[in-house]
Design an enzyme around this catalytic site. Sequence first.
Site, PDB file in Angstrom:
ATOM      1  N   ASN A   9       0.868  -1.173   0.000  1.00  7.37           N
ATOM      2  CA  ASN A   9       0.000   0.000   0.000  1.00  7.37           C
ATOM      3  C   ASN A   9       0.906   1.224   0.000  1.00  7.37           C
ATOM      4  OD1 ASN A   9      -1.806   2.042   0.404  1.00  7.37           O
ATOM      5  ND2 ASN A   9      -2.471   1.378   2.445  1.00  7.37           N
ATOM      6  N   LYS A  11       0.054   4.218  -0.363  1.00  4.71           N
ATOM      7  CA  LYS A  11      -0.631   5.392   0.202  1.00  4.71           C
ATOM      8  C   LYS A  11      -0.388   6.605  -0.710  1.00  4.71           C
ATOM      9  CE  LYS A  11      -0.266   3.257   4.707  1.00  4.71           C
ATOM     10  NZ  LYS A  11      -0.186   3.396   6.140  1.00  4.71           N
ATOM     11  N   HIS A  95      -9.661   1.540   4.572  1.00  7.06           N
ATOM     12  CA  HIS A  95      -8.411   1.711   5.321  1.00  7.06           C
ATOM     13  C   HIS A  95      -8.660   2.675   6.475  1.00  7.06           C
ATOM     14  CE1 HIS A  95      -4.315   2.700   6.378  1.00  7.06           C
ATOM     15  NE2 HIS A  95      -3.947   1.593   5.756  1.00  7.06           N
ATOM     16  N   GLU A  97      -7.030   5.025   7.595  1.00  5.59           N
ATOM     17  CA  GLU A  97      -6.736   6.440   7.312  1.00  5.59           C
ATOM     18  C   GLU A  97      -7.919   7.107   6.627  1.00  5.59           C
ATOM     19  OE1 GLU A  97      -3.075   5.527   5.338  1.00  5.59           O
ATOM     20  OE2 GLU A  97      -2.133   5.072   7.269  1.00  5.59           O
ATOM     21  N   GLU A 166      -5.570  -4.561  10.628  1.00  2.32           N
ATOM     22  CA  GLU A 166      -4.527  -3.568  10.857  1.00  2.32           C
ATOM     23  C   GLU A 166      -4.847  -2.795  12.139  1.00  2.32           C
ATOM     24  OE1 GLU A 166      -2.436  -2.400   6.952  1.00  2.32           O
ATOM     25  OE2 GLU A 166      -4.189  -1.129   7.115  1.00  2.32           O
ATOM     26  N   GLY A 172       2.549   2.426  10.958  1.00  2.50           N
ATOM     27  CA  GLY A 172       3.613   3.423  10.833  1.00  2.50           C
ATOM     28  C   GLY A 172       4.422   3.630  12.099  1.00  2.50           C
ATOM     29  N   SER A 213       3.279  -2.074  10.509  1.00  2.00           N
ATOM     30  CA  SER A 213       4.711  -2.167  10.821  1.00  2.00           C
ATOM     31  C   SER A 213       5.323  -3.520  10.471  1.00  2.00           C
ATOM     32  CB  SER A 213       4.965  -1.797  12.285  1.00  2.00           C
ATOM     33  OG  SER A 213       4.613  -0.436  12.493  1.00  2.00           O
TER      34      SER A 213
HETATM   35  P1  13P Z   1       2.940   0.414   7.838  1.00  2.00           P
HETATM   36  O1  13P Z   1       3.430  -0.871   7.230  1.00  2.00           O
HETATM   37  O2  13P Z   1       3.728   1.616   7.393  1.00  2.00           O
HETATM   38  O3  13P Z   1       2.766   0.328   9.314  1.00  2.00           O
HETATM   39  O4  13P Z   1       1.465   0.677   7.217  1.00  2.00           O
HETATM   40  C1  13P Z   1       0.526  -0.330   7.301  1.00  2.00           C
HETATM   41  C2  13P Z   1      -0.650   0.050   6.500  1.00  2.00           C
HETATM   42  O5  13P Z   1      -1.374   0.959   6.844  1.00  2.00           O
HETATM   43  C3  13P Z   1      -0.883  -0.709   5.262  1.00  2.00           C
HETATM   44  O6  13P Z   1      -2.158  -0.471   4.763  1.00  2.00           O
END
Ligand code: 13P
Length: 250
Positions: A9, A11, A95, A97, A166, A172, A213
Site C-alpha cells: 500500500n 498510500k 483503510h 486512514e 490492521e 507506521g 509495521s
Molecule cells: P505500515 O506498514 O507503514 O505500518 O502501514 C501499514 C498500512 O497501513 C498498510 O495499509
Amino acid sequence: MKKNIIIANWKMSLTDLEAIELSKKLVKKLKKQNEVDVAICPSHTALDRVASEIKRSEIKLGAQNCFWEDTGSFTGAISPKVLNELNCSYVIIGHSERREHLNETDGMVNKKVKAALANNLIPIICVGETFSERQEGHKDFKIMEQVSKAIKDVELNNKEIIIAYEPVWVIGSGQAVEPVEAEHTMQVIRQVIIDNFSPEIFDTQVRLIYGGSIDKDNILEFVNQPSIEGALVGGASLDVDKFVPIIDAK
Ligand code: 13P
C-alpha cells in the site's frame, strides 16, 4: 489451496514518477516465483502507467479506494468499473486512514465491497481497533462489528475477499503487535466469516492478512501463524530492498 499474498500500500507517499520507477525496480528484482501472490497499490493517477510497467510480470495491480457506484454525478469519485478497465485486480476498502480523515463508515465500506465484487475486483477490507478502543477492552467487539457490517448481505458466489487486520495504533509506528495476538484476532474474524458465509467459503474464498509495521525481520513470525495468509505493507513497501525480502522470506 490458497496462496499467501503480500500487498504494497503505497498510500500518498510517492509521486507518479516515483511509483513508476519503483514498479520498474520491483519487476527487475522480483524472482519468478509462484509461492506468494504479490500486488502493489499506487495512487489512482499512477495506475495506468504502473499497469504498463508490470504487465509482463506476476505482480498484480490494486487501487487504494473506490466509490460504490459505477457511474454518475459523483464529483471526484473513482469508479470501480474504471479500476477494472485499468486492469486492477484488487481494491483496498475502508483503510483506517480513510475512516479517520474522510469519515468513511462501515455502511460505506459495505457498499464499496459490493461494488468492487460486481466489477470483478477483489476487495481488501481493512479493519482494526484504535488504541482507546483497545484500552477500553473493546478490541474483539470492534473487529467483529467492522467485519460483519462490511460483509452484510454480500453475495460472494465464487468470488474472493481479503480481510486485512490492521491495528490502527501500530500503523507506521515501527512496532507491530505480537504475532500470537494477531492470530487471536484472525480467529475472531474467521468466526464472523463462518457465521455469515460458511466454513467452506472461509477455506476457499477468504484470505486473512495482517498489516501494521511489517518488515523483513518480522514477516515470517506473522505468516507462520496458522491463520495469517499474508500482509498489507505500508512503509517497508516503498523501498525495493525492504519490500523484496518480505516477499522472499522463507
Ligand atoms: P505500515 O506498514 O507503514 O505500518 O502501514 C501499514 C498500512 O497501513 C498498510 O495499509
